[in-house]
Design a protein around this motif. Structure first.
Motif, mmCIF file in Angstrom:
data_model
loop_
_atom_site.group_PDB
_atom_site.id
_atom_site.type_symbol
_atom_site.label_atom_id
_atom_site.label_comp_id
_atom_site.label_asym_id
_atom_site.label_seq_id
_atom_site.Cartn_x
_atom_site.Cartn_y
_atom_site.Cartn_z
ATOM 1 N N PRO A 145 -8.275 8.561 2.905
ATOM 2 C CA PRO A 145 -7.854 7.706 2.973
ATOM 3 C C PRO A 145 -8.124 7.018 4.841
ATOM 4 O O PRO A 145 -7.733 7.903 6.170
ATOM 5 C CB PRO A 145 -6.096 7.889 3.065
ATOM 6 C CG PRO A 145 -5.503 9.511 3.246
ATOM 7 C CD PRO A 145 -7.431 9.961 2.712
ATOM 8 N N ILE B 59 -4.401 5.675 -5.931
ATOM 9 C CA ILE B 59 -4.975 5.713 -4.344
ATOM 10 C C ILE B 59 -6.282 4.430 -3.810
ATOM 11 O O ILE B 59 -7.387 4.544 -3.787
ATOM 12 C CB ILE B 59 -5.999 6.747 -4.367
ATOM 13 C CG1 ILE B 59 -6.799 7.639 -5.768
ATOM 14 C CG2 ILE B 59 -5.388 8.214 -4.276
ATOM 15 C CD1 ILE B 59 -7.670 8.369 -5.848
ATOM 16 N N SER C 75 -3.390 7.279 6.342
ATOM 17 C CA SER C 75 -2.037 8.152 5.792
ATOM 18 C C SER C 75 -0.514 7.352 5.304
ATOM 19 O O SER C 75 0.182 6.151 5.840
ATOM 20 C CB SER C 75 -1.568 9.854 6.621
ATOM 21 O OG SER C 75 -1.339 8.482 8.061
ATOM 22 N N ASP C 76 -0.231 8.121 4.250
ATOM 23 C CA ASP C 76 1.667 7.328 4.530
ATOM 24 C C ASP C 76 2.882 7.413 4.897
ATOM 25 O O ASP C 76 2.960 6.480 5.904
ATOM 26 C CB ASP C 76 1.487 8.818 2.898
ATOM 27 C CG ASP C 76 1.338 8.623 1.823
ATOM 28 O OD1 ASP C 76 0.194 8.013 1.849
ATOM 29 O OD2 ASP C 76 1.224 9.458 0.952
ATOM 30 N N ALA D 166 1.038 -1.355 -0.297
ATOM 31 C CA ALA D 166 0.464 0.319 0.160
ATOM 32 C C ALA D 166 1.191 1.259 -0.091
ATOM 33 O O ALA D 166 0.709 2.728 -0.730
ATOM 34 C CB ALA D 166 -0.923 -0.241 1.861
ATOM 35 N N ARG E 52 2.647 1.637 -3.623
ATOM 36 C CA ARG E 52 0.989 2.896 -3.908
ATOM 37 C C ARG E 52 0.697 4.066 -3.993
ATOM 38 O O ARG E 52 0.223 4.589 -5.300
ATOM 39 C CB ARG E 52 0.048 1.068 -4.429
ATOM 40 C CG ARG E 52 0.146 0.184 -4.467
ATOM 41 C CD ARG E 52 -1.406 -0.925 -5.265
ATOM 42 N NE ARG E 52 -1.445 0.008 -6.413
ATOM 43 C CZ ARG E 52 -1.400 0.095 -7.480
ATOM 44 N NH1 ARG E 52 -0.434 -1.163 -7.996
ATOM 45 N NH2 ARG E 52 -2.632 0.466 -8.281
ATOM 46 N N ARG E 53 0.839 4.203 -2.729
ATOM 47 C CA ARG E 53 0.830 5.292 -3.034
ATOM 48 C C ARG E 53 1.772 6.963 -2.724
ATOM 49 O O ARG E 53 1.723 7.721 -3.703
ATOM 50 C CB ARG E 53 0.606 5.740 -1.082
ATOM 51 C CG ARG E 53 -0.571 5.632 -0.460
ATOM 52 C CD ARG E 53 -1.528 6.053 -0.417
ATOM 53 N NE ARG E 53 -3.323 5.448 0.378
ATOM 54 C CZ ARG E 53 -3.455 6.111 1.782
ATOM 55 N NH1 ARG E 53 -2.399 6.238 2.222
ATOM 56 N NH2 ARG E 53 -3.893 4.967 2.444
ATOM 57 N N LYS E 54 3.253 5.912 -3.044
ATOM 58 C CA LYS E 54 4.054 6.853 -3.797
ATOM 59 C C LYS E 54 4.153 7.199 -4.804
ATOM 60 O O LYS E 54 4.153 7.720 -5.371
ATOM 61 C CB LYS E 54 5.340 6.287 -3.471
ATOM 62 C CG LYS E 54 6.004 6.377 -1.325
ATOM 63 C CD LYS E 54 5.468 7.916 -1.373
ATOM 64 C CE LYS E 54 5.969 7.751 0.303
ATOM 65 N NZ LYS E 54 6.260 9.857 0.866
ATOM 66 N N TYR F 3 -6.893 2.868 1.646
ATOM 67 C CA TYR F 3 -7.418 4.608 1.124
ATOM 68 C C TYR F 3 -8.849 4.642 1.073
ATOM 69 O O TYR F 3 -9.619 5.993 0.682
ATOM 70 C CB TYR F 3 -6.893 4.055 -0.466
ATOM 71 C CG TYR F 3 -6.660 6.276 -0.249
ATOM 72 C CD1 TYR F 3 -5.687 6.932 -0.083
ATOM 73 C CD2 TYR F 3 -7.955 6.831 -1.233
ATOM 74 C CE1 TYR F 3 -5.608 8.217 -0.362
ATOM 75 C CE2 TYR F 3 -7.911 7.755 -0.938
ATOM 76 C CZ TYR F 3 -6.602 8.748 -1.279
ATOM 77 O OH TYR F 3 -6.939 9.959 -1.606
ATOM 78 N N ASP G 283 -5.332 1.180 -2.909
ATOM 79 C CA ASP G 283 -4.829 0.646 -2.070
ATOM 80 C C ASP G 283 -5.979 0.452 -0.651
ATOM 81 O O ASP G 283 -7.163 0.993 -0.671
ATOM 82 C CB ASP G 283 -3.655 0.904 -1.130
ATOM 83 C CG ASP G 283 -3.650 1.925 -0.679
ATOM 84 O OD1 ASP G 283 -4.022 1.929 0.462
ATOM 85 O OD2 ASP G 283 -3.804 3.042 -1.221
#
Length: 215
Positions: free
Chosen positions: A137, A120, A140-141, A111, A114-116, A125, A122
């Motif tokens: 989300p 959106i 958060s990251d 996840a 994929r965020r990086k 999210y 995953d």
């Protein structure tokens, strides 16, 4: 999770450190002869033959080898059957903890990556607007990064504990086999006492101390 794994390791050490000494003398009355025979003024009533178990110097190595091949097999070889469930419960718990944390680590890492990459979609999210805050989300990251680091540490700790439990299983089988052959025969004794004897030439008494060791 860390405290649980450490507690498991301590418990396993305590269980397997249970004293395992056993008497190796098999005293069997092979022939109990009660015949009131008279021989040179001595009445012979009982004849008891003691059978002693032979020591196998290779037994500890065999027990350790068996436990290295299959955990618990060395305990079976030593006839410590009650230890087998403990061995499998301990090692099984360590393996379960490793698999559990490794799965969560992979999910959080996937996840986070994929965020990086700008996605959106995953599982953390909330793409279906069904989370705590629809359209936002759930994690958060930063939370994803902290989560994967945490589960990575727990996974690595579970691996170390599992390897330690596996090694203890081998050590226990080896030590137990040694202790089972430890000679605690009742005929082993040491006696220290004074003695008195007379000189056969001049009939003078001789005093001293005698140390008698029986094997």
């Amino acid at each position: 999770m860390n405290k649980s794994l450490c507690s498991l390791l301590v418990f396993f050490l305590f269980i397997l450190s249970t004293p395992a000494q056993e008497k190796q003398k098999d005293t069997t009355a092979v022939d109990s002869v009660k015949t009131d025979l008279t021989k040179k003024g001595v009445v012979i009533k009982d004849v008891i033959v003691e059978k002693r178990e032979e020591i196998n110097p290779l037994a500890p190595s065999k027990a350790a080898f068996f436990s290295a091949i299959l955990p618990g097999l060395g305990q079976i070889y030593n006839k410590r059957y009650w230890k087998v469930p403990i061995v499998y419960a301990a090692i099984g718990t360590g393996v379960y903890a490793y698999v559990y944390n490794d799965d969560l680590y992979d999910r959080f890492r996937t996840a986070f990556k994929r965020r990086k990459a700008g996605f959106i979609d995953d599982e953390f999210y909330d793409p279906n607007n069904s989370g705590v805050v629809p359209g936002s989300p759930d994690l958060s990251d930063t939370a994803l990064q902290d989560g994967q680091e945490r589960y990575q540490r727990d996974r690595d700790l579970a691996l170390v504990v599992t390897i330690g439990l596996y090694a203890l299983n081998i050590i226990d089988a080896n030590v137990d086999a040694h202790l089972r052959q430890f000679n605690v025969d009742d005929n082993l004794s040491m006696d220290f006492k004074p003695y008195l004897e007379y000189n056969p030439i001049n009939a003078n008494p001789n005093y001293g101390m005698a140390l008698t060791i029986k094997f």
